[in-house]
Design an enzyme around this catalytic site. Structure first.
Site, PDB file in Angstrom:
ATOM      1  N   SER A  26       0.810  -1.215   0.000  1.00 13.49           N
ATOM      2  CA  SER A  26       0.000   0.000   0.000  1.00 13.49           C
ATOM      3  C   SER A  26       0.845   1.267   0.000  1.00 13.49           C
ATOM      4  O   SER A  26       0.450   2.285  -0.567  1.00 13.49           O
ATOM      5  CB  SER A  26      -0.927   0.007   1.215  1.00 13.49           C
ATOM      6  OG  SER A  26      -1.790  -1.106   1.164  1.00 13.49           O
ATOM      7  N   GLU A  27       1.984   1.215   0.633  1.00 10.89           N
ATOM      8  CA  GLU A  27       2.824   2.404   0.751  1.00 10.89           C
ATOM      9  C   GLU A  27       3.705   2.650  -0.474  1.00 10.89           C
ATOM     10  O   GLU A  27       3.819   3.775  -0.929  1.00 10.89           O
ATOM     11  CB  GLU A  27       3.723   2.307   1.993  1.00 10.89           C
ATOM     12  CG  GLU A  27       2.982   2.459   3.307  1.00 10.89           C
ATOM     13  CD  GLU A  27       2.531   3.883   3.585  1.00 10.89           C
ATOM     14  OE1 GLU A  27       3.020   4.814   2.930  1.00 10.89           O
ATOM     15  OE2 GLU A  27       1.684   4.054   4.470  1.00 10.89           O
TER      16      GLU A  27
END
Length: 194
Positions: A69-70
Site C-alpha cells: 500500500s505504501e
C-alpha cells in the site's frame, strides 16, 4: 447416406467439445483468480519481513500489506513529505524508534532507509509500537500509520467504529486497502512466512 454419417460424427464430437469448454472454464475459475491476484499482490523480501516481524511481534502479512500500500514494493520510493523506502517511513519516525530502544541504532541507520532490510526493520518496529499503543487494535494502528496517533486518538473518542469517525478520506481508503491486502496475502501466500 454418407452425409448422415458425417452429421452423426459431428454430434459425437460436440459433447466432447462442451466438456472441454466447461473444463477450461472450471480451470480458469479455479486457478485464474490466484494468478491474477498474485500479479496484483506480489511478495518480495520474505526473509527480511519474517525476521523483523518475528523480532517485533508483528503479523508479517500486515507488513506485506503495508509495503504494498505504501510503495508497491519499490525500495527507492519517496514522498513529497519526505517518507522513504518500502514502508514509506519518515526519518524522524525511524530515529524515534532508535530513541525508544525498539531498533538497534548501531546496527540500523536512519540514513539507510532505502535499504529494504533496514526499512523493514524500522517499519516493523513502528507497527509494533503502534499496536502496543492501541492495545493490539490493528485498525487503529493501520490508521495511525497513515494519519498519526493523535488523529486516531481523537477519532476513537468520537465513534466506536473507527472507520465511521475517520475524517480523512485518504485514511479511510488506506485502512480498507491495507486490511484487504493483508487478507489477500494470507490467502495467496499461506506458507510464505512459516
Amino acid at each position: 447416406m454418407r452425409r448422415g454419417v458425417k452429421l452423426l460424427t459431428w454430434y459425437r464430437v460436440l459433447p466432447l467439445l462442451v466438456v472441454l469448454l466447461f473444463g477450461a472454464i472450471s480451470f480458469v475459475y479455479s486457478f485464474g483468480p490466484s494468478l491474477v491476484f498474485k500479479s496484483m499482490y506480489p511478495l518480495e523480501y520474505e526473509d527480511e519481513i519474517t525476521s523483523s516481524a518475528t523480532a517485533h511481534g508483528v503479523d508479517p502479512y500486515l507488513v506485506a500489506a503495508v509495503i504494498r500500500s505504501e510503495s508497491s514494493w519499490d525500495p527507492h520510493a519517496s514522498s513529497h513529505q519526505g517518507a522513504v523506502g518500502l514502508m514509506q517511513l519518515m526519518p524522524e519516525t525511524a530515529q524515534d524508534m532508535i530513541d525508544k530502544g525498539l531498533v538497534d541504532g548501531t546496527r540500523y541507520s536512519v540514513d539507510m532507509l532505502e535499504d529494504p532490510a533496514v526499512n523493514i526493520e524500522f517499519g516493523c518496529a513502528y507497527l509494533s509500537y503502534l499496536l502496543a499503543y492501541f492495545n493490539g487494535v490493528t485498525d487503529k494502528a493501520i490508521a495511525a500509520y497513515n494519519a498519526g496517533m493523535g488523529n486516531v486518538d481523537v477519532w476513537a473518542q468520537e465513534d466506536d467504529l473507527l472507520h465511521n469517525a475517520i475524517t480523512f478520506p485518504e485514511t479511510q481508503a488506506y485502512l480498507v486497502r491495507v486490511s484487504m491486502a493483508q487478507t489477500r496475502y494470507q490467502e495467496l501466500y499461506p506458507q510464505a512466512f512459516s
